[in-house]
Write an enzyme that holds these catalytic residues in place. Structure first.
Site, PDB file in Angstrom:
ATOM      1  N   ASP A   1      58.635  73.919  39.692  1.00 29.87           N
ATOM      2  CA  ASP A   1      58.743  73.800  37.939  1.00 29.87           C
ATOM      3  C   ASP A   1      60.006  72.850  37.728  1.00 29.87           C
ATOM      4  O   ASP A   1      60.860  72.875  38.656  1.00 29.87           O
ATOM      5  CB  ASP A   1      58.388  75.042  37.388  1.00 29.87           C
ATOM      6  CG  ASP A   1      58.154  74.796  35.910  1.00 29.87           C
ATOM      7  OD1 ASP A   1      57.900  73.854  35.399  1.00 29.87           O
ATOM      8  OD2 ASP A   1      58.061  75.616  35.105  1.00 29.87           O
TER       9      ASP A   1
ATOM     10  N   GLU B   1      61.947  67.592  36.686  1.00 29.55           N
ATOM     11  CA  GLU B   1      61.706  66.289  36.107  1.00 29.55           C
ATOM     12  C   GLU B   1      63.144  65.499  36.319  1.00 29.55           C
ATOM     13  O   GLU B   1      62.991  64.086  36.157  1.00 29.55           O
ATOM     14  CB  GLU B   1      61.656  66.301  34.476  1.00 29.55           C
ATOM     15  CG  GLU B   1      60.341  66.698  34.161  1.00 29.55           C
ATOM     16  CD  GLU B   1      59.829  68.306  34.443  1.00 29.55           C
ATOM     17  OE1 GLU B   1      58.933  68.576  34.618  1.00 29.55           O
ATOM     18  OE2 GLU B   1      60.743  69.211  34.468  1.00 29.55           O
TER      19      GLU B   1
ATOM     20  N   ASP C   1       9.872  22.386  58.124  1.00 24.86           N
ATOM     21  CA  ASP C   1      10.405  22.938  56.843  1.00 24.86           C
ATOM     22  C   ASP C   1       9.202  22.564  55.787  1.00 24.86           C
ATOM     23  O   ASP C   1       8.314  21.877  55.872  1.00 24.86           O
ATOM     24  CB  ASP C   1      11.433  22.266  56.471  1.00 24.86           C
ATOM     25  CG  ASP C   1      12.524  23.283  55.411  1.00 24.86           C
ATOM     26  OD1 ASP C   1      11.587  24.420  54.992  1.00 24.86           O
ATOM     27  OD2 ASP C   1      13.448  22.855  54.977  1.00 24.86           O
TER      28      ASP C   1
ATOM     29  N   GLU D   1       4.932  25.344  53.326  1.00 27.59           N
ATOM     30  CA  GLU D   1       4.024  26.356  52.246  1.00 27.59           C
ATOM     31  C   GLU D   1       2.806  26.064  52.020  1.00 27.59           C
ATOM     32  O   GLU D   1       1.898  26.762  51.934  1.00 27.59           O
ATOM     33  CB  GLU D   1       5.040  26.888  51.166  1.00 27.59           C
ATOM     34  CG  GLU D   1       6.164  27.743  51.863  1.00 27.59           C
ATOM     35  CD  GLU D   1       7.255  26.968  52.400  1.00 27.59           C
ATOM     36  OE1 GLU D   1       8.066  27.149  53.238  1.00 27.59           O
ATOM     37  OE2 GLU D   1       7.560  25.717  51.970  1.00 27.59           O
TER      38      GLU D   1
ATOM     39  N   ASP E   1      15.908  29.912  52.614  1.00 28.01           N
ATOM     40  CA  ASP E   1      17.336  29.221  51.884  1.00 28.01           C
ATOM     41  C   ASP E   1      18.020  30.559  51.166  1.00 28.01           C
ATOM     42  O   ASP E   1      17.777  30.785  49.855  1.00 28.01           O
ATOM     43  CB  ASP E   1      16.853  28.253  50.981  1.00 28.01           C
ATOM     44  CG  ASP E   1      16.250  27.013  51.967  1.00 28.01           C
ATOM     45  OD1 ASP E   1      16.344  26.969  53.037  1.00 28.01           O
ATOM     46  OD2 ASP E   1      15.411  26.377  51.159  1.00 28.01           O
TER      47      ASP E   1
END
Length: 1824
Positions: A491, A494, A1387, A1390, A1494
């Site tokens: 204590d 400070e 590529d 799809e 990608d």
């Protein structure tokens, strides 16, 4: 006399005189008063200030010292504008103060050094430093250091003991985070990525004088937390011109703005709802102040030292704290007993009064662990003494407490009395300190500074001096020998002094009276402390004052270690500085017994959580003043949840320990109640401290840290959390029993009633009568508990338990850390137990991740309480998971051990006796009625009317995801006839017409169906459901089905039964009785365009289905639906991507595995639900299921690939590293890249060209910019390289010049057309090809570009035989007439189109095909199935001539494209090569590999790529990988480097990025990046013989290459959810760093012997989690014991590496054995395996012998010779001899090199030139 008249001249002179007089008077007044007048633009010395019009909120005060006037302001060169607001500066800085940058150096990408020179301007306080150095350093990706200091003179810098040791490991260039402005000098710190300005100092100038340093920074938000130590009445700062002084001070925390005990120039700023946050730490210990203003902005003013900023970045507030504590030191784990309740007071008066207090609190059975004594125990308040009258029995006091399991803590202050002891005896502590020169001195450096504290006249130890530290430790050791105790409280540090500076006063100088004094208490630097010119070892007290407590903590830690040695003990300090938490706790100081201090303690605790001191609390009931019963009762309630829970009060006030208020009082009973809850939850609290210690997480946590996206939490500071999971809501006001509380957005359970509360994300009025506080558990928590006792000594002996609080998803997780509670360094030494708890869908896994401690109390988990279980379980079982060869044991709990409270929805399990340190799985079978519902209205916007129109039941549910509209139990079909044979079952079924149709009138119901179940093999069956009256479409993909069924029931692993009503099929695994398929559930629907079937699953462990980006490898069964329909769609959550794979693998709870394929190619989706169950919905075709029975995961894949086709064996060179980008400008750019890669020595085999090489993106036409490409390809191929080109399917039809590809295709009728009755014309789309003779303006939006510039394209129908011939011809001409190549990349298949359906968007024919009655949850589903592809009514023709709709075969387009491409490649090149395709379907792997599409340059894509690869391993496509560093968006340095490390272990290892982004190839960064890439790719190339052998095994056996850990360790259920690590085959474990800033990987080490690849050492860990240090240049690789790995020395490409000798890594198992194999062929010839043109050897090792066996030896090419053999785990006995024995018996001596430390034996056989196609034996022996 008449009046005299003035002449004109006189009048003029008179007027001028009057004007001059007025002016003079005005000037005099202004000079005297300083009042504003006309703003001037110049001051003395020629300085012209620049005063722009800036917002009031951004003004920075130029006159902080008070007394400003216009004249004084302008003398400083500042701007003066008075206002009617006194808090806004009237005098503020002009724009031309500050410094300018003179020069800049950047020694590396992570550092900047600049020389600064002061711009000519007036001074504020004198002493301005003219030349400064600025140094910025990106220390890690999340920490930036900014340091400004005197170029020529060394100034004081904080000697921080931890900051100096932190690692620096950046990968972000500093330029991504910091911008430096030159004149005036300023800094803008930005968030990497978003570029948000976080800390912008350009708003005001830098001031750097000898005793005045100032800098201001604009901040991005007002959400500012931290700065201390003060009393902040609110946790979130007020930014309305608030000044906070920082300078450690002994003062009362009474709510003012004054400085208190600690020094914390650190704040955290939450930027916005994203959670993004940052923290700023100024490492400066001088007196300072921080000003917050409304800009928002912060200004620092400090009066010494340097400016040394550390800025830490986080994605969340919690991460900022973790980063800050990594810098200053993570907190200590306090001893377990210190988490108990504690009692103290100043001035008990005597030890007998202390004992009286102890006894009365024991008598009421108060949980209570620790008793303190304050300074009154001392003799005359002297350290290291005790009062031998009033405290005569103190030496025995610790034993007195210990008898009841309690501990004793005493206090020491720093100040040492100079007076003698009682009886004029010498005060030896003072004498010894004087002899050691241990004291702080006056300015002369010699004379001890004298002050006054509690004992009277004192000196002050200089804890920065080594002499003092030694003295302090010695005195403490002596004192401990006299007075036993358990911990120390320090204590007054400070440092506090009752004199002003010293007994002599303080000299008048610029240290004691600096030019500027911050707004500290008393406005006097040495008030209540030492003179600032006092001397300490670290420097002037002026500089080190605020470090006094810090230095005392370091000295005390040394003393404690000396005394307590291996015991952990505890330290508690009042004064602190960042880093103190590494050793000590803290209390909030000498508060008062008032309601304000009760309230303000919460912001104080939260702030010290930020500061790194989680062991924190306030003096319960208040230190000063008498506490009322109500105040103390409420304070005891909340104080029970302070981490440091101590009741402490001051001299002269009434006692306030709980028992003082009387046994049975409300206060006592309430205190006992909540302290028992505290003690019950101490295992959870202790675990929080473990996390604080290991990761820097907060313990007491602001609500905003968990719920930052909810702005309502940003200023919640009357509630707080323990960790993530426990919400504490105390009563903080007098006379109330209702609290306005905030309930964050989560499930919450009342801790005391265990009931779920209905409220969330709202304020509520919470009723809390006098004996209650609010306590709530967050859903998702698993909290470890222990039965409480009156002390932790006893509670630690009691049974443990768990509270499982289920969240919205019926899941929960938690952990437990457990050690002996008292020893030092248990984490570092591994002396602890750690559990991970996870609960999901009725299964609680209690997984031990570390078992380094055995508790002597034989602890066990006795009780488990599960909150949020609405229905009683059918049964509860406990499985003990064992390691090694011991089988798991499962016990079903008797009903007497199970209790379910239906009203509270709580499940209680008791009498469990689950031993601490063992792994268990507790399963309660949920028969939740609502989870048995099957959705009758999967479309959006269901309502009761729509539901009932379908004949279904409408019943709302509170459970998230549960359908409100569901099928009646008999909805579906009923069995009408059955025919059973030895080879299967044939069934006819009829729709139950009791119910209406499916509710989709445009999709005709089919009432009668045929079901055929076929027993194909012992491990494979098929069940097919179709309409026998019509020719419905069936998938034309050929499967390998045996011609004869398995008719012997005894050989079949399964048995099948059918149920009658509703009809369903059950498949049961005979060996375990597990139902792995059970479709006897309601909802089976079979209509023309909507087919639905559901099945119960054997467990929640399901893997597969694709192609979609999944966030985990194991599916989440909490009502997730995944659409499947091939699409040109970058990977994203719930986005259907390029391929369709309706296949999954299920793991049964018995660790058996099975796989299920639905052979259907229509658009579909699958829905998982927690039942567990799965629902398929498809838009056409039939139901055709194939099931394989494993029983291991690896066998499932083998059996599945036997059905669909084994994977292709890729060319050896295709396993090398590959480079590509979309956006090469010309062939010269590729050439330059190639040269750079060669120069860097980075292994590299394959170069690509994307569509840039094609003229206007036309297939088979070379762009003029790439005219040199054919020669470059030839040159590269001549040097061992290979080249791959891209080809898209779409062919331009708008050419004005001859374009043979289209012309010949049209002549051969290869393009997809409309059906003949609709016109028989080509279905035109648009893809990449441009119109002829156009210049593309890329600044236009995409749709406009497509409309203006893209040509019409036709799509080849690859089903047709003539299409394959045409495609072959075009590829052949390209190869022979334009350029050579080695592989083909296909590529956009799809198929992708840039218009929807067809050009113009008008799809002919039935519109239902484009927008069917049911639309699966596909990306852009509202735009129809033809979005970004062809019209569904387009016609295709199978090779048997059958015409089909694109609607049915869309998902097969990529599949149909792949085989013709593969056939053409082999035919044209005459070599094996490789085809890489984007769109896939089951069996695509027979001809091609696949990349994951990608992707994006983001961190999450790293771990998701592992999931993707593991899924494609299931799908039979092992040659797979992701675009390394990402395709879209710019890559970031660290991410790309970590991705290069991960990608080095992709089977298909290609770095590829998109057009318009910066380069990301390995030579595009810097030398460090190139070197790290080279190193990791060298490892890949070293191991290519092993990888190639794995590819061979995939090709012939169907094995996986990228292998989930569960495939090898399926009996270890921990592996069932691992997707951040993976294996190459069975033997190489890869544990990459996948997170930003990660320098450690917390990975799982399965139960086997593992060797670190880099060190060859056995890591000695198995069956547990391991924290693996992973610096930026490192990837964690481990070789499994028991395996032999072939390897070769790497070279620049495989052409050369294949010529090197073959080495072997022999990683011995525990029994000294290992085995492996090696496959070899010429690497590129076609069908070498089919033609038996290959070499295959097996190797085995046993004891001290390695031998080979030749399995196949029919290879004509040269085989490598045997090279270096590395034997790992060879033992520690020195091996000195080795021998090679050839197949003919001849022996040759070898020279072994044996490292007995690593136990690696190296035997180099290279010199013997021994061909590996001859068997050999190598033996080795020790000298003994």
């Amino acid at each position: 006399m008449g009046k005299r008249r003035f002449s004109g001249l006189e009048v003029i002179l008179l007027v001028l005189f009057i004007l001059m007089t007025v002016t003079a008077i005005t000037m005099i007044v202004l000079f005297v008063t300083g009042e504003p007048g006309i703003i001037k633009t110049d001051v003395s010395d020629g300085f012209i200030r620049q005063c722009p019009n800036i917002p009031l909120a951004e003004r920075v005060d130029c006159f902080p010292d008070g007394g400003a006037s216009q004249m004084k302001c302008e003398q400083r060169g500042c701007c003066w504008t008075p206002l009617d607001q006194t808090n806004v500066p009237w005098c503020y800085f002009s724009a031309n103060h500050g410094y300018a940058v003179e020069s800049v150096k950047e020694p590396n990408p992570y550092e900047i050094t600049a020389q600064l020179k002061r711009m000519p301007s007036p001074s504020l306080f004198g002493g301005d430093i003219q030349e400064l150095t600025f140094h910025a350093e990106m220390q890690t990706n999340n920490r930036l250091r900014l340091k400004i200091y005197d170029t020529h003179k060394k100034r004081f810098e904080v000697p921080h003991e931890h900051v100096a040791t932190v690692n620096k490991d950046p990968s972000y260039p500093i330029s991504t985070t910091l911008e430096v402005l030159h004149k005036p000098f300023g800094l803008i710190v930005k968030r990497q990525g978003s570029k948000t300005a976080l800390f912008d100092t350009t708003m005001a100038p830098l001031v750097f004088a000898d005793q005045y340093l100032q800098v201001s920074a604009r901040l991005p938000s007002h959400n500012i937390y931290g700065i201390g130590e003060h009393v902040h009445t609110r946790y979130r700062h007020d930014t309305n011109w608030r000044t906070w002084p920082i300078f450690s001070r002994d003062s009362f925390p009474n709510g003012g703005t004054h400085n208190l005990y600690g020094h914390y120039p650190f704040f955290l700023c939450l930027e916005d709802e994203s959670g993004k946050s940052f923290g700023v730490f100024l490492m400066n210990s001088n007196a300072m102040e921080m000003i917050l203003q409304p800009a928002p902005a912060v200004t620092y003013r400090t009066i010494g030292g340097i400016l040394d900023f550390f800025i830490v970045f986080g994605d969340t507030p919690e991460q900022v704290v973790q980063e800050f504590l990594e810098l200053v030191g993570r907190p200590v784990i306090p001893p377990y007993w210190s988490l108990g309740f504690q009692l103290s007071r100043w001035d008990y008066g005597s030890l007998s009064e202390v004992k009286k207090t102890v006894e009365r609190n024991r008598a009421v059975d108060l949980p209570y662990d620790i008793q303190y004594t304050d300074i009154d125990y001392m003799e005359d308040k002297k350290d290291f003494t005790y009062d031998k009258v009033k405290f005569q029995d103190l030496p025995q006091f610790a034993d007195y407490l210990h008898e009841k399991g309690q501990r004793y803590i005493l206090i020491l202050d720093p100040a040492i009395a100079t007076s003698k002891r009682v009886g004029d005896a010498p005060y030896e502590s003072y004498d010894r300190g004087t002899a050691k020169n241990a004291w702080v001195t006056e300015s002369d450096g010699t004379t001890p500074l004298i002050g006054e504290v509690w004992p009277g006249e004192t000196v002050f130890p200089d804890y920065t001096s080594s002499n003092c530290i030694e003295w302090w430790a010695d005195e403490y050791e002596r004192f401990y020998a006299e007075i036993k105790h358990h911990a120390l409280w320090i204590d007054m540090n400070e440092v506090s002094n009752f004199k002003q500076g010293s007994s002599k006063g303080c000299a008048i100088n610029n240290l004691n009276y600096p030019p500027y004094t911050p707004k500290i208490l008393d406005d006097l630097m040495y008030s209540k402390t030492l003179c600032m010119d006092a001397k300490q070892a670290w420097g002037n007290h002026y500089d080190v004052h605020s470090l006094y407590g810090y230095s005392m903590v370091l000295a005390t830690e040394s003393a404690l270690q000396r005394v307590f040695k291996e015991n952990r003990t505890l330290m508690l300090t009042r004064s602190s500085f960042p880093g103190v938490g590494k050793y000590s706790g803290h209390w909030l100081g000498d508060n008062g017994a008032n309601w304000n201090d009760l309230r303000w303690a919460i912001p104080g605790m939260l702030e010290f959580g930020l500061f790194g001191i989680p062991y924190i609390g306030a003096d319960i009931c208040g230190f000063f003043d008498d506490s009322s019963e109500e105040l103390c009762r409420r304070w005891m309630q909340v104080g029970a949840f302070y981490p440091f829970s101590r009741n402490h009060n001051a001299q002269g006030y009434k006692p306030q320990d709980p028992a003082y208020y009387g046994a049975g009082s409300t206060l006592v009973e309430s205190s006992k109640h909540y302290l028992r809850i505290r003690y019950t939850l101490l295992p959870y609290l202790y675990t929080l401290f473990y996390n604080a210690h290991t990761t820097g997480e907060t313990v007491v946590r602001p609500v905003l840290h968990e719920f930052y996206s909810d702005s309502a939490t940003w200023d919640v500071d009357r509630q707080f959390l323990w960790g993530k999971h426990l919400l504490i809501t105390p009563v903080l006001d007098p006379g109330v029993d209702t609290v306005r509380a905030y309930i964050p957005d989560a499930v919450w359970y009342n801790y005391e009633t265990m009931e779920r509360i209905a409220d969330r994300r709202k304020h509520v009025d919470m009723y809390l009568p006098g004996d209650k506080l609010g306590l709530h558990i967050r859903g998702g928590a698993v909290l470890p508990t222990q039965r409480p006792e009156v002390t932790t000594t006893y509670s630690r002996r009691n049974p443990m338990g768990l509270i499982v609080a289920l969240d919205d998803n019926n899941q929960a997780a938690g952990e437990l850390f457990w050690d002996d509670g008292d020893s030092r360094e248990t984490v570092k030494n591994g002396n602890y137990i750690h559990y991970k708890f996870s609960a999901t869908y009725g299964v609680l896994t209690m997984q031990v991740t570390h078992a380094g401690y055995s508790d002597p109390n034989n602890l066990a988990f006795e009780n488990i309480t599960v909150l949020g279980v609405p229905h009683p379980p059918k049964s509860v079982s406990v499985t003990k998971t064992t390691t090694g060869n011991h089988p798991d044991s499962t016990t079903v709990l008797p009903n007497t051990n199970v209790f379910h409270d239906g009203a509270k929805e709580v499940l209680f399990l008791h009498g469990l006796s689950l031993n601490l340190g063992e792994t268990y799985v507790v399963q309660w079978d949920l028969d939740t009625e609502e989870y048995q519902r099957f959705n009758c209205h999967p479309e959006e916007n269901s309502d009761e009317a729509k539901c009932k129109a379908r004949g279904c039941i409408w019943e709302p549910s509170n459970l998230e995801g549960v359908p409100w509209c569901y099928y009646p139990k008999d909805y579906g079909y009923a069995l009408s006839s059955v025919k059973e044979t030895d080879s299967g079952i044939t069934v006819d079924i009829t729709r139950n017409k009791k119910y209406r149709s499916s509710g989709r009138p445009q999709s005709r119901d089919i009432d009668n169906l045929r079901v055929e179940i076929r027993y194909h093999t012992s491990d494979m069956l098929q069940f097919k459901i179709w309409d026998p009256t019509s020719d419905r479409y069936e998938v034309p993909v050929p499967l390998s089905v045996p011609t004869t069924p398995e008719t012997n029931e005894n050989r079949r692993l399964y048995k099948v039964s059918v149920s009658q009503n509703p009809f369903g099929i059950q498949v049961i695994r005979k060996s375990t009785g597990t139902k792995i398929w059970d479709s006897a559930v309601p909802g089976f629907t079979f209509s023309d365009m909507f087919i639905q079937v559901s099945t119960r699953l054997s467990s929640e462990f399901v893997y597969g289905f694709g192609e979609t980006e999944h966030p985990t490898y194991k599916h989440d069964l909490n009502y997730h639906t995944w659409g499947m329909f091939t699409k040109d769609q970058p990977p994203g959550y719930k986005m259907n991507c390029y391929g369709v794979h309706p296949f999954y693998m299920g793991l049964e709870t018995t660790a058996d595995a099975h796989g299920v394929l639905l052979l259907n190619s229509n658009a579909m989706d699958v829905t998982f639900q927690p039942t567990p169950a799965l629902t398929y919905r498809t838009l056409g075709g039939i139901l055709d299921f194939y099931m394989v029975l494993g029983p291991t995961p690896e066998m499932v894949v083998q059996e599945y690939t036997a059905l669909i086709g084994r994977p292709v064996l890729p060319a050896y060179w295709s396993l090398g590293f590959q480079l590509c980008r979309y956006g090469y400008a010309n062939d010269a750019e590729i050439d330059s890249l190639y040269k750079d890669m060669l120069a860097a020595g980075i292994p590299y085999d394959v170069q690509y060209a994307d569509i840039d090489y094609l003229d206007r993106q036309l297939d088979f036409v070379l762009d003029p910019e790439f005219k040199g490409l054919p020669d470059l390809v030839d040159r590269m191929r001549g040097e061992g390289m290979r080249f791959i080109f891209i080809l898209d399917p779409a062919i331009s039809g708008n050419e004005t010049k001859p374009y043979p590809a289209f012309t010949r295709g049209k002549e051969a009728d290869v393009f997809i057309k409309w059906p003949e009755h609709l016109g028989d014309g080509i279905v035109w789309g648009k893809v990449w090809p441009d119109f002829p003779d156009v210049i593309v303006d890329e600044s236009l939006d995409w749709d406009t570009q497509v409309e203006l510039y893209r040509a019409y394209t036709a799509f080849p129908d690859f089903f047709r035989t003539q299409t394959a011939a045409w495609w072959h011809q075009e590829i052949n001409e390209f190869y022979h007439n334009i350029t050579k190549f080695d592989g083909i990349w296909i590529d956009m298949n799809e198929p992708a189109s840039f218009v929807h359906g067809t050009v113009g968007g008008n799809c002919l024919g039935d519109p239902l095909l484009e927008n069917p009655p049911y639309m699966p949850p596909l990306e852009s589903k509202h735009l129809g199935l033809n979005h970004k592809t062809l019209c569904m009514n387009s016609e295709q023709i199978l090779n048997n001539g059958k015409k089909v709709r694109h609607y049915d075969v869309h998902n097969l387009y990529g599949w149909s494209h792949t085989k013709p491409t593969y056939d053409a490649l082999l035919s044209v090149t005459g070599k094996r090569g490789i085809v890489v395709t984007r769109s896939t379907y089951p069996s695509s792997g027979k001809w091609a590999g696949h990349w994951l599409g990608d992707n994006f340059s983001s961190w999450d894509q790293l771990y998701k790529s592992i999931i993707g690869m593991m899924e494609f391993s299931l799908f039979g496509i092992p040659y797979t990988g992701a675009d390394i560093c990402g395709f879209f968006n710019p890559a970031e340095y660290e991410m790309c480097l970590r991705w290069m490390q991960l990608g080095a272990f992709y089977p298909y290892s290609r770095n590829h990025n998109g057009k318009g982004n910066p380069r990301q190839d390995p030579v595009s960064w810097n030398a460090t990046f190139a070197a790290a890439s080279r190193d990791v790719l060298n490892i890949r190339y070293t191991l290519l013989p092993y990888l190639y052998t794995l590819m061979f095994e995939a090709h012939v056996k169907g094995n996986t290459v990228i292998r989930p850990l569960l495939h090898e360790f399926v009996n270890d259920k921990t592996t069932w959810e691992i997707h951040r690590q993976f294996l190459w085959g069975p033997a190489l474990l890869i544990s990459p760093a996948l997170d930003k800033g990660a320098r450690d990987v917390f990975g799982y080490i399965p139960n086997a012997r593992w060797y670190d690849y880099h060190t060859a050492k056995d890591i000695g860990v198995r069956g547990q989690m391991l924290n693996m240090p992973t610096p930026l240049d490192h990837i964690n690789l481990h070789i499994r014991g028991g395996y032999i790995i072939p390897w070769q020395k790497p070279e620049n490409n495989t052409f050369y590496s294949r010529q090197n000798p073959l080495g072997l890594i022999v990683a011995l198992n525990d029994d000294g054995t290992a085995q492996g194999s090696f496959f070899w062929d010429d690497g590129e010839e076609i069908d070498t395996v089919l033609r038996n043109q290959y070499f295959l050897a097996s190797f085995s090792a046993k004891t001290n012998t390695l031998s080979s066996e030749i399995v196949q030896n029919s290879l004509t090419v040269d085989l490598p010779i045997l090279g270096v053999v590395k034997v790992w785990g060879a033992g520690s006995a020195k091996i000195t001899e080795a021998t090679l024995t050839a197949s003919d018996g001849n022996t040759q001596p070898l020279t072994p090199q044996h490292n007995v430390d690593t136990q690696e034996l190296i035997i180099d056989v290279s010199a013997k030139a021994y061909k590996i196609n001859s068997p050999f034996t190598i033996t080795w022996r020790t000298s003994a």
